[in-house]
Every structure is written in C-alpha cells, then in structure tokens.
Design an enzyme around this catalytic site. Structure first.
Site, PDB file in Angstrom:
ATOM      1  N   ALA A 252      33.604  36.372 -20.054  1.00 26.47           N
ATOM      2  CA  ALA A 252      34.073  34.995 -19.985  1.00 26.47           C
ATOM      3  C   ALA A 252      34.555  34.619 -18.589  1.00 26.47           C
ATOM      4  O   ALA A 252      34.555  33.444 -18.221  1.00 26.47           O
ATOM      5  CB  ALA A 252      35.196  34.775 -20.992  1.00 26.47           C
TER       6      ALA A 252
ATOM      7  N   GLU B  62      29.219  32.421 -13.971  1.00 25.92           N
ATOM      8  CA  GLU B  62      27.770  32.416 -14.210  1.00 25.92           C
ATOM      9  C   GLU B  62      27.022  31.382 -13.367  1.00 25.92           C
ATOM     10  O   GLU B  62      25.910  31.620 -12.920  1.00 25.92           O
ATOM     11  CB  GLU B  62      27.488  32.146 -15.694  1.00 25.92           C
ATOM     12  CG  GLU B  62      28.001  33.207 -16.657  1.00 25.92           C
ATOM     13  CD  GLU B  62      29.404  32.913 -17.131  1.00 25.92           C
ATOM     14  OE1 GLU B  62      29.920  33.690 -17.940  1.00 25.92           O
ATOM     15  OE2 GLU B  62      29.971  31.900 -16.664  1.00 25.92           O
TER      16      GLU B  62
ATOM     17  N   ASP C 277      21.983  15.583  24.426  1.00 31.39           N
ATOM     18  CA  ASP C 277      21.170  15.058  25.521  1.00 31.39           C
ATOM     19  C   ASP C 277      21.380  13.555  25.632  1.00 31.39           C
ATOM     20  O   ASP C 277      21.931  12.916  24.730  1.00 31.39           O
ATOM     21  CB  ASP C 277      19.676  15.320  25.251  1.00 31.39           C
ATOM     22  CG  ASP C 277      19.300  16.765  25.535  1.00 31.39           C
ATOM     23  OD1 ASP C 277      19.984  17.411  26.319  1.00 31.39           O
ATOM     24  OD2 ASP C 277      18.319  17.230  24.933  1.00 31.39           O
TER      25      ASP C 277
ATOM     26  N   ASP D 207      15.407  19.706  23.927  1.00 30.38           N
ATOM     27  CA  ASP D 207      14.004  19.379  23.678  1.00 30.38           C
ATOM     28  C   ASP D 207      13.045  20.158  24.550  1.00 30.38           C
ATOM     29  O   ASP D 207      11.848  20.178  24.300  1.00 30.38           O
ATOM     30  CB  ASP D 207      13.768  17.872  23.883  1.00 30.38           C
ATOM     31  CG  ASP D 207      14.173  17.405  25.280  1.00 30.38           C
ATOM     32  OD1 ASP D 207      14.527  18.249  26.124  1.00 30.38           O
ATOM     33  OD2 ASP D 207      14.140  16.179  25.515  1.00 30.38           O
TER      34      ASP D 207
ATOM     35  N   ASP E 242      15.363  25.180  26.738  1.00 31.37           N
ATOM     36  CA  ASP E 242      16.543  24.929  25.913  1.00 31.37           C
ATOM     37  C   ASP E 242      16.661  25.929  24.772  1.00 31.37           C
ATOM     38  O   ASP E 242      17.696  25.973  24.095  1.00 31.37           O
ATOM     39  CB  ASP E 242      16.505  23.512  25.329  1.00 31.37           C
ATOM     40  CG  ASP E 242      16.772  22.451  26.378  1.00 31.37           C
ATOM     41  OD1 ASP E 242      17.472  22.759  27.352  1.00 31.37           O
ATOM     42  OD2 ASP E 242      16.259  21.328  26.243  1.00 31.37           O
TER      43      ASP E 242
ATOM     44  N   ASN F  41      38.835  28.774 -16.328  1.00 29.89           N
ATOM     45  CA  ASN F  41      39.019  30.194 -16.638  1.00 29.89           C
ATOM     46  C   ASN F  41      40.480  30.508 -16.975  1.00 29.89           C
ATOM     47  O   ASN F  41      40.769  31.370 -17.806  1.00 29.89           O
ATOM     48  CB  ASN F  41      38.571  31.058 -15.457  1.00 29.89           C
ATOM     49  CG  ASN F  41      37.075  31.320 -15.483  1.00 29.89           C
ATOM     50  OD1 ASN F  41      36.379  30.887 -16.394  1.00 29.89           O
ATOM     51  ND2 ASN F  41      36.577  32.006 -14.471  1.00 29.89           N
TER      52      ASN F  41
ATOM     53  N   GLU G 156      40.923  29.544 -20.492  1.00 24.09           N
ATOM     54  CA  GLU G 156      40.190  30.449 -21.381  1.00 24.09           C
ATOM     55  C   GLU G 156      40.888  31.794 -21.496  1.00 24.09           C
ATOM     56  O   GLU G 156      40.832  32.463 -22.542  1.00 24.09           O
ATOM     57  CB  GLU G 156      38.770  30.634 -20.857  1.00 24.09           C
ATOM     58  CG  GLU G 156      37.909  29.360 -20.948  1.00 24.09           C
ATOM     59  CD  GLU G 156      36.623  29.467 -20.149  1.00 24.09           C
ATOM     60  OE1 GLU G 156      36.410  30.522 -19.515  1.00 24.09           O
ATOM     61  OE2 GLU G 156      35.841  28.503 -20.142  1.00 24.09           O
TER      62      GLU G 156
ATOM     63  N   THR H  96      29.887  23.838 -22.423  1.00 23.31           N
ATOM     64  CA  THR H  96      30.679  22.702 -21.952  1.00 23.31           C
ATOM     65  C   THR H  96      31.077  22.805 -20.489  1.00 23.31           C
ATOM     66  O   THR H  96      31.411  21.795 -19.867  1.00 23.31           O
ATOM     67  CB  THR H  96      31.965  22.563 -22.800  1.00 23.31           C
ATOM     68  OG1 THR H  96      32.793  23.713 -22.608  1.00 23.31           O
ATOM     69  CG2 THR H  96      31.615  22.425 -24.279  1.00 23.31           C
ATOM     70  N   ASP H  97      31.082  23.978 -19.918  1.00 25.81           N
ATOM     71  CA  ASP H  97      31.609  24.172 -18.559  1.00 25.81           C
ATOM     72  C   ASP H  97      30.558  23.979 -17.477  1.00 25.81           C
ATOM     73  O   ASP H  97      30.843  23.474 -16.387  1.00 25.81           O
ATOM     74  CB  ASP H  97      32.203  25.586 -18.452  1.00 25.81           C
ATOM     75  CG  ASP H  97      33.124  25.721 -17.252  1.00 25.81           C
ATOM     76  OD1 ASP H  97      33.706  24.706 -16.841  1.00 25.81           O
ATOM     77  OD2 ASP H  97      33.270  26.844 -16.750  1.00 25.81           O
TER      78      ASP H  97
END
Length: 895
Positions: free
Chosen positions: A263, A267, A309, A596, A600, A662, A665, A695-696
C-alpha cells in the site's frame, strides 16, 4: 583550434553544375532515401514484460504468490492487479513518449546545400543521391560519404567516427564521411555513398545496444523511489513484528505486513513523471521549442542565468542595408526586406561608389537571395543575403558576373579573423568586421567617426575593401589570406539594420520577474550591442557593457564580474563563451546558453541547458544542444523555462498528494498496533489497495498535467530536491493528519453509535459499516487534497476548482469508484459496506477539514515570511544570491 592554415584559399577544379533534377529523382527512386537503416523497435510485448518485471514488480509478484499459497486468493488477485495496472500504464506512457519523441525529431529536418541544374539550393539531406554535388561550409554536418573535389581551409571534426578530438584537414581527392562536421573552411564534393552504405551506418549498427545514461532528474526520482520503498518495507517489517506479538499466526501476519508494504509503494510515480515530461515537451514543440532530451525539461525550469546571442534571437535576423558610408559621402538605401526592388539615395558620385562597394561585398560573400513562391528569402547567411540585395538595388548582377568571371580563390570567413575575401581577376575583395578590416587600410578619421555614428544607432556595420594584385601575387593552392590581406583600399562601410523582435522586451521583463539573469553575448561592436541592449530593455539604470578582450583571465574573477543582470559582452569568441558558461556554473547558476555556430558546440555542451537555433544554426550546434528553437526567438526560451518550472511543480504536486494519502492509509494500522489490537482495524489491506488503484491514481495523474500559471514566472525557483522539509511538513504535519483524523473519527463514531466500547469485539455488520465510513472519509479527503495540492501557497478558495479539466474528470471517476467499492459484490470482497447517516456526516467533514487545515498552514507560513498576504502575493517565489554571489539553493515556495 586547428593549425594556422585555416585561412587557406579555396582552390581546385569546380565539381561542376551537378545532377539535373530529373536524374536526381531517378536515382533517389532506385537507391532509396539517404537515411540510416532504422532498427526494429522492441515489441510491445517485450516492453510490457519489462514494466511488470522490474525490482518493485518482482517483490509484488512474490507477495501475490505467498498470498495465494496462504489461502488468501482475494489478496493475491489484488496485488496482481496492482502490478498489472501499474505495468500497463507505465508501458502505455513509455510507448506514447517514444512515439512523441520520434514525431518531435521529425520537426527538425536535416538539410544539405547542393548544386543541381547549375543552381545552388538547400535540399533535404535524405534526398541526396550518388554523384550529387554537395557544397560544404563551416558548421555543416556531412550527410553522406563524400569525395572532395575543391577545398579551401577545410577542417573536419571526425571525433564521432574516430574518437580523435583534433580536426583533420582533408585535401581534394580525400573522402569525408556522413556524421562528421565541417568546423572550418569550405569545399565542393561528390556524393559516393548514402544511407545504409555509409560508414556511419556500420557504426550505428554496432552502437544500437548502447543505453543512454540516466539524467539528473531520473536519478533524483530513483532516490525518491528508493526512500519510499525503504519506508514501505520497514513499515511492513514493523507490523509483522507487532502482529506476532499480538498472537496473530505467522503466515497471516506476514501477508498482513506484505499488504501494508504494498500500500505504501508509489505505484504511479514514474509513469506520472514520464507523462508530465512528455506533455511538456509536446507543448514546447507547439511553441517552437524542440526538446532533444526529456530530462532537459526539468533543467530548463531550474535556469537562473540565460546567455543569449543578439542576431536572430533578440533581433529579427531580417537583415537590410539601410546606409552606406564611402570616402565620397554617405547614401541611404531604401527597400522592403530582401526584395531587390529599392533605391539608393545620394549624389551620383556617391551612388557609383556604393555600387562598387556592393559588388565587392557580394563577390566576397557566398550567401545569396532567391525568390521562392513569390517571396525573396536568403539562401545562406542572412547578412550576406542583405549584401546581395544591396548589389541588386545598385543594378549590379553578381550572379551573372560569377558565371563569366568566377573567383580564382576564396578565403572563407573565420570567427577569429572575422573577415572573408575572394580573388576575382586581379582584385582581392575583402569584407568583415570594421576592427578586422580597418587596421589593414590607411588610417581614415572620417571612417572611424562614421563607424561610431552608425554603431551608436544599433546598426551592424561591415567594412569593405579591395586591393589590386600584381601578376606575381596571384594566389596558388595553399596560399594563406594573411599574405594578401594587407595595404587595402577602403571602399566604405555598410550599415545593416536588424530590428529587435517586438516582444523581446516583455520576455526580458518576465525573466527579471522570475529572478533569472539575462546577458547578451555577441560578436558585434560594443556600440551596436549597447544600442540593441538599450532598445530591448536589457540595459537598465546600471548598464554594464564589456568586451571579451577586457575580461579577467581568472575564472573566479570573470564569474564575479559578469554575474550581473543585463550585462552585455561584445566581441566574444567561442572560447570566451565556454569560459563564461564555466564561470557562471562555478557560482552556482543553472546556465542556459544559446549558440548557432560550429564553434559554439563546446559552450552548449558545457551549459546546463544548451540552446541552438533551428533556423539559422549549424548542424553542429543543434547536435550539441538540449533545446532547439525552431523560430530562433528569445521569447521561446522564456516560454520553455516557464513550462519547465510548471513540470517540476507538477512532480511536487503529485508527490504531495500521494504521500498525504499514504498517511491516511497507514494511520489505521498505526492505531491498531499502538492499541495492542484493542482498537479494531479501520481499513483492510484490500481497501488500502483499492484506494491506491481505484481512487488515488487518476487525480495524481491529473495533477501531473497542470499547466503553467501566471505565478510560475514570479520569483526565483529552487529545485534542489523533489522532496524537501517544506513538502514533508505539509504532508506529515498538515494534510495527512487532517485526513487521518476525520477518517478515524468517522470509524469511531459509527462503532460507538452501535454500542461498541474500547477492548470489545464489534459485530461484523457494525465493523463493516464503520470501515465503509472510514473508507469514504479517505476518498473524500483525497478529493479535497487533490485541489489543495494545486498550489503550495494559495488556498483552494483562491485557486478555484476550474482550470484543470483533467482533475475534474478524475474526481468524478473517484466518486464513481467510491460508489462501486461500497456496493455488492466489491463491498463484500474489500470488507466494508455503505455507512449509516452518521458515518456519512462525519466522513463529509474530511473535505472542509483538509481545506481549512491547508488554508491555515499557508496563512501561517505567509505570516512567518513577515508580510501580509494580499491576493496572489503569497504565491511569490523567493530566493536570490548571497553576498558572495553564490546562488541561494534554499528551497522557496512553489506556486
């Protein structure tokens, strides 16, 4: 730097008019496009297997197997669902990101300059065929295996093929290979091999298995994942020990501990980050900023110093000669853009002298203008295109002249000599920076005064000169420019206008608002740079304009000197840009450097974020860069920084949301263990897994898609760590406890109302309803938490509930999932049932509890900062430099 023959003349027999368009098309149809063979991408099945067999996934598979053996098939199925859902989602995001990266790479077409039908043109590199005539210049990437026919001061970087860092100097008859870069000089060559027949294709076949090293963001994320994993495993071990002490069978206690650990595993962390980075890269592409590495997005957000530049980035790169000074007087040039239609206004003698200057300048250049679909555009350097336009407006047809009287030799432009010349007949024609050409001419006070006047107006000034050569001075192969470029006759000065981009001033102001320093680094004259810097708002009340020649040799002193917002540094060499990047990084800055040119490349690699120009930049610069501006526009850099900041903030939003949930939980297990089992377990392991899966995850993903808001570019952003003290205080001291308190209150209220007393065993039906109330409180708390996490400094009432449609949809799905989890048959499997009215009433308090706790914490933090918090003010992000000049890395608030 290579040896002193860099200014050797371009000599040899021309490679000819090239193939006809029809012949080139036939060969392309026969031989196929000039592209490397693409390796077959890994199969979808292989990618999916990889996403379900990494370290965390293997641990979860082992836990599922143990649950199945232990007679708990429901838990085994739940754990397997966790692995599969996470794996499928991660696979989908990786697949999508890879497809997006491929489509983004196609936005940056490689090109090559060829001669076909007797005309010079820029063609897609993939259209090259055998026997095509390719024209090479400094900065070009060699796009096929070529045989050199004509060379002039040519130097080629073959390091990607040979590992040798020193450029080589091939001669006519030698071969150069695809994938190498022209670092100096120019050449004409014939294509001998394309696509899969090139040497590069052979090397590519051997290197396909090489894996890229992880970037700093990936490493930081890995550390976060390891930290959370250690916490999860430690918690699992702790609860396993507690369960044994309370008399629970070892097998059951082990499975219980495994469920707790599962848990707590994040994830959705990595797929959410990948999705956020990919979305940001796609948004940047739509804003004309091509991200070549996804982890560069985060570095962009951390930028504290932008070295830009001038030409084409702060200005429009729409060159036009507007005034010409000659020893006979000055003339004004009028016209529209690169159109040859225009006029030269001045006395007849002056206009005649301007025509002489225009011819010499155009013959000493390789860039031209041409009409494409009714529009006149430069083919080659825009500045040289402007000189060609000047010649056309003076009725001088240099293209026709070149057909009858081609240059005997040409000395290509070199960034150190800063001039270019050509021998036409018995004349040496020279153009270049005034301070590189005027010393080769007799002193002329009027020219010096004219140069100062034109530069002060912000105009780019070129000096044009010539010299008649004697019969014994005509150059041969290997002649160096220095032996001829002396005792020149000054023809005059051409003043070129390159107007600033209209929205650059606003972009610079936004950088200052964001605490980002901006410097202009240019090779132009200091007076020109000062004028442009003033016009775009870069130079403020305390202007600082420097020349590279005057900079200190010590890097520490250099960093202290240029660590100044709005500094302008003129006459800068590529080596100077590299030093500046190192010096600013040593002072703690996150440096974004634009470039450019071919030289460089080192500075772009040295900078934290190398930014190349997509329109005017060289292939070398684009290959070295992390970000390519498809429109060469400074404002695009600011937009990219804003997107990078938003992405970093989104990652923190997701982490805050996930860790907060968390806490809620884990709380029931902590209370159960602390009470020695006398207080019933409010949530089952399966309910916790349902919260993570059902749900998370979606709200977390929606938070990862938050767009930049007006406060994103307000104040200096600190990105020293994804997880810092402020985030942990908010998670474990404010949001998590608020959610957990209501969760346990709802659970207790239902049990007490049913007649339960501490230490007694509640009835199964009562325990199921109480558990459903606790479950509902967590889900409703998640809903409020998602909106609270949209800002680290403003409470929900000020942020509002609009602005993120993905979050609204995720919350709707979350509420639907709540109803499903409390209804048969899922309710019976998970261990909960719909709560009674009292349970609902208390559970609903989770919404205001989380929101009010969040608002109180943010208000208290604003008061601690010692100021009032008017609307929007508490969104400011503070930070700065300490007196020693080292950037303050202390974390500050995020919007």
């Amino acid at each position: 730097m290579v040896d002193g023959t860099r200014d050797a003349a371009l000599t040899g027999t021309t490679a000819g008019p090239g193939l006809s368009s029809e012949d080139a098309a036939r060969r392309l149809a026969t031989d196929g496009p000039n592209v490397l063979p693409q390796p077959r991408p890994p199969s979808a099945l292989r990618l999916l297997v990889e996403q379900t067999t990494h370290f965390f996934a293997l641990l979860l598979w082992a836990a599922a197997g143990l649950a199945l053996v232990g007679g708990m098939p429901a838990l085994a199925v739940a754990i397997a669902v966790v692995v599969l859902v996470n794996g499928v989602f991660a696979f989908a995001q990786e697949w999508r990101a890879d497809r997006a990266a491929q489509s983004l790479r196609r936005l940056l077409p490689a090109s090559a300059t060829v001669r076909r039908d007797g005309h010079r043109l820029v063609a897609p590199a993939e259209s090259l065929v055998r026997d095509d005539v390719v024209l090479l210049e400094a900065g070009d990437r060699v796009s096929a295996d070529l045989e050199l026919v004509v060379t002039g001061g040519l130097a080629v970087d073959e390091s990607m093929l040979t590992g040798e860092s020193r450029p080589v100097r091939p001669a006519a008859g030698d071969h150069v290979h695809a994938g190498t870069f022209v670092v100096e000089g120019e050449a004409e060559a014939l294509v001998r091999a394309t696509g899969g027949s090139t040497r590069l294709a052979d090397i590519a076949a051997m290197t396909r298995a090489v894996r890229h090293e992880k970037g700093p963001l990936a490493l930081q994320l890995a550390r976060v994942v390891r930290l959370v994993a250690v916490i999860a495993l430690s918690a699992g071990g702790l609860f396993f020990g507690v369960s044994l002490l309370l008399g629970m069978p070892a097998g059951q206690g082990f499975l219980f501990a495994v469920g707790v650990a599962v848990a707590l595993v994040p994830e959705g962390l990595l797929p959410t980050v990948t999705l956020s980075l990919a979305r940001t890269a796609q948004r940047m592409a739509r804003s004309h900023a091509l991200v070549r590495r996804l982890d560069a997005v985060e570095s962009l957000g951390a930028t504290t110093f932008v070295c830009s530049d001038k030409t084409g980035t702060l200005t429009q790169n729409r060159m036009s000669v507007v005034e010409v000074w000659t020893p006979l007087g000055a003339a004004t040039v009028r016209g529209d853009g690169y159109s040859p239609v225009g006029e030269v206004e001045g006395p007849d003698p002056v206009r005649e002298q301007v025509a002489v200057l225009a011819r010499a300048a155009a013959r000493a250049s390789s860039g031209r203008v041409r009409e494409v679909d009714g529009n006149w555009t430069p083919a080659g350097d825009p500045m040289e295109g402007a000189l060609h336009v000047l010649a056309l407006r003076c009725a001088v047809d240099v293209t026709a002249e070149e057909g009858t009287a081609p240059a005997i030799v040409r000395f290509p432009f070199d960034p150190r000599r800063r001039r270019m010349s050509a021998v036409v007949g018995s004349e040496l024609l020279v153009k270049g920076a005034p301070d590189a050409v005027l010393p080769l001419c007799p002193p002329d006070p009027e020219a010096t005064a004219a140069l100062a006047r034109l530069s002060a107006r912000g105009l780019r000034v070129l000096a044009v000169a010539r010299r008649c050569l004697g019969p014994d001075e005509l150059p041969a192969r290997g002649t160096v420019a220095a032996s001829l470029e002396r005792d020149l006759e000054l023809l005059g000065l051409a003043a070129i206008e390159d107007p600033p981009r209209p929205d650059v001033a606003d972009a610079i102001a936004r950088c200052r608002q964001a605490g980002i320093h901006v410097a202009m680094i240019t090779g132009d004259h200091p007076a020109t740079a000062r004028a442009v810097g003033t016009e775009v708002g870069l130079l403020g009340a305390d202007p600082l304009v420097l020349e590279e020649a005057d900079l200190p040799a010590d890097d520490a002193a250099l960093g202290a000197l240029i660590d100044h917002d709005g500094v302008v540094i003129a006459r800068v060499t590529p080596e100077g840009k590299l030093r500046m990047a190192r010096a600013l990084k040593a002072r703690g800055h996150v440096v974004a450097m634009t470039g450019d040119g071919v030289n460089d490349g080192p500075a772009l690699r040295e900078a934290d974020v190398g930014i190349a120009m997509g329109l005017s930049g060289t292939d070398t610069a684009r290959e070295a860069a992390d970000l390519v501006l498809l429109d060469d526009h400074f404002a695009t850099i600011v937009t990219a920084i804003e997107e990078g900041r938003a992405t970093f903030a989104n990652i923190r939003r997701f982490l805050t949301y996930h860790l907060t949930d968390n806490v809620a939980e884990l709380t029931p297990f902590v209370v159960w263990a602390a009470s020695g089992g006398s207080f019933p377990l409010a949530l089952s392991v399966l309910q916790v897994l349902a919260l993570d899966i059902g749900t998370d995850l979606l709200p977390a993903l929606a938070l990862g898609g938050e767009k930049a808001n007006p406060r994103t570019m307000t104040g200096a952003l600190r990105t020293s760590a994804l997880v810092d003290r402020r985030l942990l205080v908010r998670v474990f001291g404010v949001l998590g406890p608020a959610e957990a308190v209501v969760e346990m209150a709802a659970f207790t209220a239902v049990l007490v109302a049913a007649g339960w007393a501490l230490g007694s065993e509640p009835a199964a039906a009562d325990l199921a309803m109480a558990s459903g109330a606790a479950f509902s409180a967590v889900v409703l708390g998640q809903l409020a938490n998602a909106y609270a996490c949209r800002s680290e400094s403003r409470w929900v009432g000020r942020v509002g509930v609009r602005g993120n449609p993905l979050l609204a949809a995720a919350v709707a799905v979350e509420l639907l999932a709540l109803a499903l989890f409390l209804s048969p048959p899922l309710a019976g499997v998970l261990g909960g049932s719909p709560p009674p009215a009292l349970g609902w009433a208390v559970a609903l308090l989770a919404v205001p509890a989380v929101i009010l706790a969040d608002a109180a914490h943010k208000a208290a933090r604003a008061r601690r900062r010692g100021r009032a918090a008017p609307p929007g003010a508490d969104a400011l992000i503070h930070g700065g430099a300490d007196p020693r000049g080292v950037v303050d890395r202390r974390p500050g608030p995020w919007s």
